[in-house]
Design a protein around this motif. Structure first.
Motif, short mmCIF file in Angstrom:
data_model
loop_
_atom_site.label_atom_id
_atom_site.label_comp_id
_atom_site.label_asym_id
_atom_site.label_seq_id
_atom_site.Cartn_x
_atom_site.Cartn_y
_atom_site.Cartn_z
N GLY A 270 -25.31 -17.36 51.36
CA GLY A 270 -26.32 -18.02 52.14
C GLY A 270 -27.74 -17.60 51.83
N ALA A 271 -27.96 -16.58 51.02
CA ALA A 271 -29.32 -16.16 50.70
C ALA A 271 -29.90 -17.04 49.60
CB ALA A 271 -29.32 -14.71 50.25
N VAL A 281 -32.78 -20.81 44.34
CA VAL A 281 -31.38 -20.60 44.01
C VAL A 281 -30.68 -20.13 45.28
CG1 VAL A 281 -29.75 -19.31 42.59
CG2 VAL A 281 -31.96 -19.99 41.64
N ARG A 282 -29.71 -20.87 45.78
CA ARG A 282 -29.08 -20.56 47.06
C ARG A 282 -27.70 -19.96 46.85
NH1 ARG A 282 -32.62 -23.10 50.23
NH2 ARG A 282 -33.70 -24.78 49.17
N PRO A 306 -24.86 -27.24 54.22
CA PRO A 306 -23.75 -27.34 53.26
C PRO A 306 -24.17 -26.87 51.88
CG PRO A 306 -24.03 -29.39 54.49
CD PRO A 306 -25.24 -28.55 54.75
N GLU A 307 -23.17 -26.57 51.08
CA GLU A 307 -23.44 -26.21 49.70
C GLU A 307 -24.08 -27.40 48.99
OE1 GLU A 307 -21.04 -23.78 46.22
OE2 GLU A 307 -19.98 -24.66 47.89
N PRO A 380 -34.34 -18.43 53.97
CA PRO A 380 -33.71 -18.69 52.67
C PRO A 380 -32.81 -19.93 52.65
CG PRO A 380 -33.60 -16.36 53.18
CD PRO A 380 -34.12 -17.04 54.41
N ALA A 381 -32.19 -20.26 53.79
CA ALA A 381 -31.28 -21.41 53.82
C ALA A 381 -32.02 -22.74 53.74
CB ALA A 381 -30.43 -21.37 55.08
#
Length: 496
Positions: A270-271, A281-282, A306-307, A380-381
């Motif tokens: 999640g960062a 970049v997640r 979500p991804e 970050p999300a």
């Protein structure tokens, strides 16, 4: 929530259909979501599985609003009330039908390859979907099956609103539902996981059923079936493995999307950190409780990203409701399934919510929403993702007020049953494309939204949901709202 996912729903439904075991039964799943449910039923009954191809006919410019459905064999079901209220012409209808007919043919080739469909004549046909909302698709499916010569039709779903069988007008000889709740907003509200079912999963279900009854077969996408416990779908972008429970297994180290142009990469934590080209970049999907700061305190909320999300939508709740609103949670779940993140949070503290005057204080609520937007853009999300607002009732006024700030970076706004009149003096400043969704029977709010739209200078649309009141409590009404919101946000956030 009644079901963990469609596999769980199928098993629960199968337990209600034991009386069909041992008969000459053909199970037909409605693609795509109904097929995983039907696969569990077919396995329990030891019956063959096929698909019943039906396509919804969406209103032009409001494609998520169903004006009817089209099935194989030229079967057509129309909702005359929607056609009338939406002003659909014969030319409009013909154009939509032509497009959906091509999609029917495409899906038939994709799901069955060169093989024939299962014969219906003289058999008991069990039609299965993942739920029953408006009923247009299920009605078309029953008519398709009847036209094919079925001796008996059973329509079975895991969940449906009370009185659902009466809407079929006798098209099914028997109806079965595991649950019939009084409060029914959308099918997805009753599932823990109601994510979209891809074509590859539909094909895998069909091939697994065929493998259990005969030799291994390969479809047009080189899908190899290795018995009921191990289905592997081979695709050009790498394998997708499904275990014996029908779940998708994508490896254990976190999904990554590599590429020479530096696309967003997500893992499991999640960062997020800036990439070499400045994009974020997640490190994987996010689902966590949060505390959104504001001057003098914090507001509780729930953040889901979500991804590979294409954007995040912040919800502005109205009339004193908060992050636990079942209607907004149902819409948020639909957005999550479409690959959009959501932030549901309380605009007021518990003490403030008791003061009804604050519920209508658009500048105060807009300030809280703007503050949450700034907080999310630093988290970050949410960093680097396009943002949208979804406002309900008085929350819609807050969303439009905040969007009217010259410094606002919001890329799209959707109002559900909103009171945009409370933000009248800011409407001309809104730059974000705005969709106003109102229940067709909510006459007073319809008029308020029409006046408000005349003040907007941005791209805007007014969408009426036929037969719906202010709270969209009618079966299928909230599902229409969720579909309209999903189309609006995915279309406009993708362009950012």
């Amino acid at each position: 929530m009644f079901f963990g996912d469609r596999t769980d729903a199928g098993r629960q439904l199968a337990a209600r259909l034991d009386h069909l075991k041992g008969r000459d039964v053909l199970v037909l799943g409605l693609p795509r979501g109904g097929v995983p449910v039907a696969a569990e039923v077919a396995a329990a009954l030891g019956a063959p599985l096929d698909v019943c191809l039906v396509r919804k006919l969406g209103v032009p410019r409001q494609p998520e609003l169903a004006m009817g459905a089209l099935g194989e064999g030229g079967v057509r079901v129309l909702n005359e009330r929607v056609l009338r209220d939406a002003g659909v012409t014969e030319r409009d209808l013909a154009a939509v039908e032509e497009r959906e007919l091509r999609e029917l043919e495409r899906r038939g080739r994709r799901y069955r390859g060169s093989g024939p469909s299962e014969p219906l004549a003289g058999r008991t046909v069990l039609v299965v979907d993942d739920g029953f909302a408006t009923g247009a698709t299920a009605l078309a499916a029953c008519r398709v099956v009847r036209a094919g010569g079925a001796a008996r039709i059973v329509l079975a779903v895991p969940v449906a609103p009370r009185g659902w069988a009466a809407r079929l007008g006798g098209e099914a000889d028997e109806t079965v539902s595991v649950r019939t709740p009084d409060l029914f907003f959308a099918i997805g509200q009753f599932y823990g996981d109601f994510s979209q079912t891809p074509d590859t999963e539909v094909i895998a279900c069909l091939e697994r059923n065929r493998a259990a009854r005969g030799p291994v077969a390969r479809g047009a996408d080189d899908l190899a079936v290795r018995g009921r416990d191990d289905v592997v779908a081979r695709r050009a972008d790498g394998p997708v493995v499904r275990d014996g429970e029908g779940r998708t297994v994508r490896g254990t180290g976190g999904a990554a999307v590599p590429g020479g142009d530096g696309p967003v990469v997500r893992g499991t934590g999640g960062a997020g950190v800036p990439g070499g080209d400045g994009r974020v970049v997640r490190d994987g999907p996010v689902a966590r409780d949060v505390r959104v700061p504001f001057p003098g305190g914090e507001l509780p909320g729930r953040l889901v990203v979500p991804e590979d999300a294409t954007g995040v939508v912040l919800f502005a709740h109205g009339s004193g409701s908060g992050r636990h609103s079942p209607r907004n949670r149902a819409v948020a779940a639909a957005l999550n399934r479409a690959g959009l993140g959501t932030l549901l949070f309380d605009l007021l503290t518990e003490a403030e919510a008791a003061d009804r005057a604050l519920v209508f204080d658009a500048p105060l609520l807009a300030g809280r929403l703007s503050g949450a937007t700034e907080w999310l853009s630093r988290d970050p999300a949410g960093a680097g993702l396009p943002l949208g607002y979804f406002g309900a009732s008085t929350g819609a006024a807050a969303a439009l007020w905040a969007a009217g700030d010259p410094a606002s970076r919001v890329a799209a706004v959707v109002s559900r049953g909103g009171r945009p009149d409370l933000a009248a003096r800011r409407l001309g400043l809104v730059r974000a494309p705005t969709l106003l969704v109102v229940g067709g029977r909510d006459a007073r709010v319809v008029e308020l939204n029409r006046r408000a739209r005349s003040l907007l200078r941005c791209e805007s649309e007014l969408a009426l949901v036929p037969g719906a009141g202010h709270l969209f409590e009618e079966p299928g009404a909230l599902e229409e709202v969720a579909g309209l919101a999903t189309s609006w946000f995915t279309g406009h956030l993708r362009d950012q």
